[in-house]
Scaffold this active site. Structure first.
Site, PDB file in Angstrom:
ATOM      1  CB  VAL A  22      36.248  34.134  70.730  1.00  0.00           C
ATOM      2  CG1 VAL A  22      34.998  33.716  71.786  1.00  0.00           C
ATOM      3  CG2 VAL A  22      37.076  35.279  71.580  1.00  0.00           C
ATOM      4  CB  THR A 131      33.973  42.349  72.831  1.00  0.00           C
ATOM      5  OG1 THR A 131      34.773  41.150  73.494  1.00  0.00           O
ATOM      6  CG2 THR A 131      33.861  43.408  73.703  1.00  0.00           C
ATOM      7  CE  LYS A 215      35.485  41.294  76.527  1.00  0.00           C
ATOM      8  NZ  LYS A 215      36.551  40.271  76.852  1.00  0.00           N
ATOM      9  CB  CYS A 271      40.684  42.117  72.891  1.00  0.00           C
ATOM     10  SG  CYS A 271      40.134  40.588  72.535  1.00  0.00           S
ATOM     11  CE  LYS A 331      48.690  36.781  75.529  1.00  0.00           C
ATOM     12  NZ  LYS A 331      47.413  36.330  76.395  1.00  0.00           N
ATOM     13  NE  ARG A 338      43.022  39.237  65.644  1.00  0.00           N
ATOM     14  CZ  ARG A 338      42.027  38.654  65.922  1.00  0.00           C
ATOM     15  NH1 ARG A 338      40.569  38.929  65.362  1.00  0.00           N
ATOM     16  NH2 ARG A 338      41.792  37.517  66.789  1.00  0.00           N
TER      17      ARG A 338
HETATM   18  C1  UDX Z   1      36.520  37.388  68.840  1.00  0.00           C
HETATM   19  C2  UDX Z   1      35.331  38.353  69.309  1.00  0.00           C
HETATM   20  O1  UDX Z   1      34.651  38.170  67.940  1.00  0.00           O
HETATM   21  C3  UDX Z   1      35.651  39.697  69.297  1.00  0.00           C
HETATM   22  O2  UDX Z   1      34.596  40.518  69.582  1.00  0.00           O
HETATM   23  C4  UDX Z   1      36.459  39.650  70.657  1.00  0.00           C
HETATM   24  O3  UDX Z   1      36.720  40.781  71.021  1.00  0.00           O
HETATM   25  C5  UDX Z   1      37.725  38.866  70.424  1.00  0.00           C
HETATM   26  O4  UDX Z   1      37.572  37.587  69.952  1.00  0.00           O
HETATM   27  P1  UDX Z   1      37.916  36.474  67.447  1.00  0.00           P
HETATM   28  O5  UDX Z   1      37.682  35.129  67.726  1.00  0.00           O
HETATM   29  O6  UDX Z   1      39.466  37.061  67.372  1.00  0.00           O
HETATM   30  O7  UDX Z   1      37.156  37.611  67.901  1.00  0.00           O
HETATM   31  O8  UDX Z   1      37.733  36.836  66.167  1.00  0.00           O
HETATM   32  P2  UDX Z   1      38.154  36.344  64.741  1.00  0.00           P
HETATM   33  O9  UDX Z   1      39.424  35.435  64.987  1.00  0.00           O
HETATM   34  O10 UDX Z   1      38.084  37.373  63.605  1.00  0.00           O
HETATM   35  O11 UDX Z   1      36.980  34.992  64.187  1.00  0.00           O
HETATM   36  C6  UDX Z   1      35.840  35.416  63.798  1.00  0.00           C
HETATM   37  C7  UDX Z   1      35.337  34.351  62.936  1.00  0.00           C
HETATM   38  O12 UDX Z   1      34.114  34.381  62.467  1.00  0.00           O
HETATM   39  C8  UDX Z   1      36.144  34.419  61.760  1.00  0.00           C
HETATM   40  O13 UDX Z   1      36.758  33.227  61.394  1.00  0.00           O
HETATM   41  C9  UDX Z   1      35.470  34.677  60.675  1.00  0.00           C
HETATM   42  O14 UDX Z   1      35.518  33.809  59.380  1.00  0.00           O
HETATM   43  C10 UDX Z   1      33.972  34.287  61.210  1.00  0.00           C
HETATM   44  N1  UDX Z   1      32.711  34.950  60.558  1.00  0.00           N
HETATM   45  C11 UDX Z   1      32.821  36.308  60.499  1.00  0.00           C
HETATM   46  C12 UDX Z   1      31.627  34.350  60.451  1.00  0.00           C
HETATM   47  O15 UDX Z   1      31.326  32.925  60.387  1.00  0.00           O
HETATM   48  N2  UDX Z   1      30.326  34.986  59.651  1.00  0.00           N
HETATM   49  C13 UDX Z   1      30.393  36.111  59.646  1.00  0.00           C
HETATM   50  O16 UDX Z   1      29.459  36.925  59.107  1.00  0.00           O
HETATM   51  C14 UDX Z   1      31.564  36.847  59.887  1.00  0.00           C
HETATM   52  C1  UDX Z   2      42.775  40.389  76.729  1.00  0.00           C
HETATM   53  C2  UDX Z   2      42.061  40.100  78.029  1.00  0.00           C
HETATM   54  O1  UDX Z   2      43.074  39.938  79.006  1.00  0.00           O
HETATM   55  C3  UDX Z   2      41.039  39.059  78.066  1.00  0.00           C
HETATM   56  O2  UDX Z   2      40.288  39.080  79.131  1.00  0.00           O
HETATM   57  C4  UDX Z   2      39.814  39.357  76.877  1.00  0.00           C
HETATM   58  O3  UDX Z   2      38.729  38.305  76.820  1.00  0.00           O
HETATM   59  C5  UDX Z   2      40.859  39.571  75.471  1.00  0.00           C
HETATM   60  O4  UDX Z   2      41.537  40.575  75.602  1.00  0.00           O
HETATM   61  P1  UDX Z   2      44.635  39.255  75.057  1.00  0.00           P
HETATM   62  O5  UDX Z   2      44.299  40.445  74.299  1.00  0.00           O
HETATM   63  O6  UDX Z   2      44.422  37.841  74.407  1.00  0.00           O
HETATM   64  O7  UDX Z   2      43.247  39.154  76.363  1.00  0.00           O
HETATM   65  O8  UDX Z   2      45.793  39.223  75.911  1.00  0.00           O
HETATM   66  P2  UDX Z   2      46.526  40.102  77.109  1.00  0.00           P
HETATM   67  O9  UDX Z   2      47.270  38.783  77.893  1.00  0.00           O
HETATM   68  O10 UDX Z   2      45.266  40.467  77.891  1.00  0.00           O
HETATM   69  O11 UDX Z   2      47.356  40.894  76.581  1.00  0.00           O
HETATM   70  C6  UDX Z   2      46.968  42.129  75.950  1.00  0.00           C
HETATM   71  C7  UDX Z   2      48.184  43.051  75.767  1.00  0.00           C
HETATM   72  O12 UDX Z   2      48.475  43.648  76.762  1.00  0.00           O
HETATM   73  C8  UDX Z   2      49.173  42.432  74.752  1.00  0.00           C
HETATM   74  O13 UDX Z   2      49.692  42.964  73.793  1.00  0.00           O
HETATM   75  C9  UDX Z   2      50.432  42.215  75.994  1.00  0.00           C
HETATM   76  O14 UDX Z   2      51.812  42.519  75.269  1.00  0.00           O
HETATM   77  C10 UDX Z   2      49.961  43.467  76.665  1.00  0.00           C
HETATM   78  N1  UDX Z   2      50.515  43.395  78.010  1.00  0.00           N
HETATM   79  C11 UDX Z   2      49.737  42.376  79.029  1.00  0.00           C
HETATM   80  C12 UDX Z   2      51.294  44.027  78.637  1.00  0.00           C
HETATM   81  O15 UDX Z   2      51.820  45.218  77.988  1.00  0.00           O
HETATM   82  N2  UDX Z   2      51.708  44.181  79.882  1.00  0.00           N
HETATM   83  C13 UDX Z   2      51.195  43.365  80.830  1.00  0.00           C
HETATM   84  O16 UDX Z   2      51.357  43.464  82.078  1.00  0.00           O
HETATM   85  C14 UDX Z   2      49.854  42.428  80.365  1.00  0.00           C
END
Ligand code: UDX
Ligand code: UDX
Length: 444
Positions: A22, A131, A215, A271, A331, A338
Site C-alpha cells: 500500500v 486498515t 473499509k 486483507c 492471486k 500471504r
Molecule cells: C497494507 C496495510 O498496512 C494493511 O492494513 C492493509 O490491510 C493491506 O495493505 P501492506 O502494505 O500489504 O499492508 O503491508 P506490508 O506489505 O506488510 O507493508 C508494511 C510495511 O511497513 C513493511 O514494509 C514494514 O517494513 C513497514 N513497517 C512496519 C514500518 O515501516 N514500521 C513499522 O513499525 C512496521
Molecule cells: C482486496 C480488495 O479488493 C481491495 O479493495 C482491498 O483494498 C484489499 O483487499 P486484494 O486482496 O489485493 O484486494 O485482491 P482481490 O482481487 O480483492 O482478491 C482477494 C482474494 O479473493 C484473492 O485470493 C482472489 O483469488 C479471491 N477472489 C477474488 C475470488 O476467489 N473470487 C473472485 O471473484 C474475486
C-alpha cells in the site's frame, strides 16, 4: 501514468510510513502527480533497494513509477526524524497483521504514533491508510498527546481500496475516495489533495469512525460475496449445473454485479482474511451477532477440503504421486503469498506423501522461504518442467500464462493427464477433448 494537472496546487509535502504494497503505491503515485513525497520504512534493506530503483515487491508498473520520479519528487528514507519533521501530511501504511485470536496487531501503528510524537515540529495531518479497527484514530490521538502534550495535529482516515496486481490503476482511477476527519483544517487539506482534477470520482467525506467502518464493511462484503458463490458452486456440483453460468445469470442484475462471483478455492491475501477476522472481533466486542461473517469465513476455510477431496477422487492414491501445483501467489499479477490457498494445499499434499513440482511466474522466491526445496518439493523454472513426469496438475492461481498453456504438449509430458482446476480457468469440453480427466469447481 501521466503527471497530474499542473494547474493543481501541490503545496503539501507528503510523508508515507511503510513501503509495503500500500505504502509504496501511495508514495509513488502521489509523487507522479507532482507532490514531494518522502517514503519511510523501518526495514533499511527495503529502503536501500528502493534507492537503487528496485522494488522488493512485485506490483505491475511500480518500478517504472519509482524510477521515473525518484530523486525528483519521490525520496526514500530510513530516518523517522526526516519523514515526520519534513512532511505536512503523513500517510500511515504500516502493516496490521492478524494476531492468533483474529484481532489485528496494532503495535506497528502505535510505534508510528510514538515516533510521530517525538518529531512533531508544527502542525501535522496524520492519515490512517492501513486498515485499522474502529476507534484506532482515537487511540493514535491519545498516544500522541500522552507522549507530546503540546502536539498540534489532526488525525484522518483515508482507507485504501487497492487490489494487488492493479494497485496503481486502482489508485489513479478509484470508484470513490473515502475520507474521514474531525476538523475543518483536515478536511480542507484532504479535499485539496483529493481534488476534482486529480481524482474524478465521488468523494465520501465523513467522520473518522465512519470511514474506518466503511473499509471493513466494504472488504468483508466482497469476501462474503465470494463465499456466497463458493457455497452455490458446491450446490451446482451436486445438482449438475455450471456455477459460472449461474454467476453470469445472477451477475447481470446490476444490483448484484458480475464482479467477485468467481467460484474457486477461495480468498487469501493480506486483507480479506485479516479484515474479516478483525470485523468479527469488533462485532463481538460490542455484542453484535456477526455470525454471517463467521459463516463466510468458515466457507472459505472449507475450500481447501473441497479441492483436496477432488485431488483424492482424481488420483485415488496420493502417496508417491507427482503433482504439479500451478500458482502460488494468492492471486495473479502479484508475488504476495500471504494466506494464499496454494500454501494450505501444499502442506496437506505433503502430509499425504505427494511429491510436488511448484511453479508460479512471480511468487516462487517468497514460497521458498516457507517450503524450501526438498526431496518432496521441487521448484520448476517453467510450466513444461513442472508437468514432466507428473500424475496431475492442480491449478491454485489463475495466471494468464496458465490459460494459454499448450495443453497438447503438456499432456505428452505427463504420466496421467489429470487437471484439478481450483480456479476454473479452462473450458471443460475442450480440455476433455484433449483426453484429460478434468476436475473443475462447481461444474458437472
Ligand atoms: C497494507 C496495510 O498496512 C494493511 O492494513 C492493509 O490491510 C493491506 O495493505 P501492506 O502494505 O500489504 O499492508 O503491508 P506490508 O506489505 O506488510 O507493508 C508494511 C510495511 O511497513 C513493511 O514494509 C514494514 O517494513 C513497514 N513497517 C512496519 C514500518 O515501516 N514500521 C513499522 O513499525 C512496521
Ligand atoms: C482486496 C480488495 O479488493 C481491495 O479493495 C482491498 O483494498 C484489499 O483487499 P486484494 O486482496 O489485493 O484486494 O485482491 P482481490 O482481487 O480483492 O482478491 C482477494 C482474494 O479473493 C484473492 O485470493 C482472489 O483469488 C479471491 N477472489 C477474488 C475470488 O476467489 N473470487 C473472485 O471473484 C474475486
Amino acid at each position: 501514468m501521466s503527471a497530474g494537472d499542473s494547474m493543481v496546487k501541490r503545496n503539501y509535502k507528503l510523508g508515507v510510513v511503510g513501503a509495503g504494497y500500500v505504502g509504496l503505491t501511495t508514495a509513488s503515485a502521489f509523487a507522479d502527480l507532482g507532490y514531494r513525497v518522502i517514503c519511510y520504512d523501518s526495514d533499511k534493506n527495503k529502503i536501500e533497494l528502493l534507492r537503487r530503483g528496485k522494488s522488493h515487491i512485485y506490483e505491475p508498473g511500480i518500478e517504472e513509477l519509482i524510477q521515473k520520479n525518484y530523486g525528483k519528487t519521490l525520496f526514500f528514507s530510513d530516518s523517522p526524524a526526516e519523514v515526520y519533521s519534513e512532511s505536512d501530511v503523513i500517510f500511515v501504511c504500516v502493516g496490521t497483521p492478524s494476531l492468533p485470536d483474529g484481532r489485528p496487531d496494532l503495535s506497528y501503528i502505535e510505534a508510528c504514533a510514538i515516533e510521530i510524537s517525538k518529531y512533531l515540529n508544527g502542525y501535522k495531518l496524520i492519515v490512517e491508510k492501513s486498515t485499522v479497527p474502529i476507534r484506532t484514530a482515537e487511540w493514535i490521538e491519545r498516544t500522541i498527546k500522552l507522549y507530546n502534550p503540546s502536539a498540534d495535529f489532526d488525525i484522518a482516515s483515508n482507507p485504501e481500496f487497492l487490489r494487488e496486481g492493479t494497485a496503481i490503476r486502482d489508485f489513479f482511477k478509484p470508484d470513490r475516495i473515502v475520507i474521514g476527519m474531525s476538523s475543518e483544517r483536515a478536511k480542507k487539506i484532504l479535499l485539496e489533495i483529493y481534488n476534482e482534477k486529480d481524482f474524478v470520482c465521488p468523494k465520501v467525506v465523513t467522520d473518522v469512525k465512519t470511514a474506518e467502518v466503511i473499509k471493513h464493511a466494504s472488504n468483508s462484503f466482497l469476501a462474503l460475496k465470494i463465499s456466497y458463490i463458493n457455497m452455490i458452486a458446491d450446490f451446482c456440483e451436486k445438482v449438475g449445473v455450471d456455477v459460472d453460468k449461474v454467476a453470469e445469470g445472477i451477475g447481470l442484475d446490476k444490483r448484484i454485479g458480475t464482479a467477485f462471483l468467481k467460484a474457486g478455492i477461495g480468498w487469501g491475501g493480506s486483507c480479506f482474511p485479516k479484515d474479516v477476522k478483525a470485523f468479527i472481533k469488533m462485532g463481538e466486542e460490542v455484542q453484535v451477532d456477526f455470525s454471517l461473517l463467521k459463516v463466510a469465513h468458515d466457507i472459505n476455510e472449507r475450500r481447501i477440503a473441497v479441492i483436496l477431496d477432488k485431488i483424492k477422487k482424481a488420483l485415488w492414491v496420493v502417496k508417491g504421486k507427482v503433482i504439479a501445483i500451478w500458482g502460488l501467489a494468492f492471486k495473479p499479477d502479484t508475488d504476495d503469498i500471504r494466506e494464499a490457498p496454494a500454501l494450505k494445499i501444499i502442506s496437506e499434499l505433503l502430509k499425504e506423501g505427494a511429491k510436488l513440482n511448484l511453479y508460479d511466474p512471480k511468487a516462487m522466491e517468497n514460497t521458498k522461504q516457507i517450503f524450501p526445496e526438498s526431496e518432496s518439493i521441487r521448484y520448476a523454472e517453467n510450466l513444461e518442467k513442472s508437468v514432466t513426469g507428473a500424475h496431475a496438475i492442480v491449478i491454485a492461481t489463475e495466471w494468464g500464462e496458465f490459460k494459454s498453456a499448450d495443453l497438447r504438449k503438456i499432456r505428452e509430458l505427463m504420466i496421467t493427464p489429470i487437471i484439478i482446476d481450483g480456479r476454473n480457468i479452462f473450458e471443460p469440453a475442450k480440455v476433455r477433448e484433449l483426453g484429460y480427466l478434468y476436475f473443475p469447481i462447481g461444474k458437472p
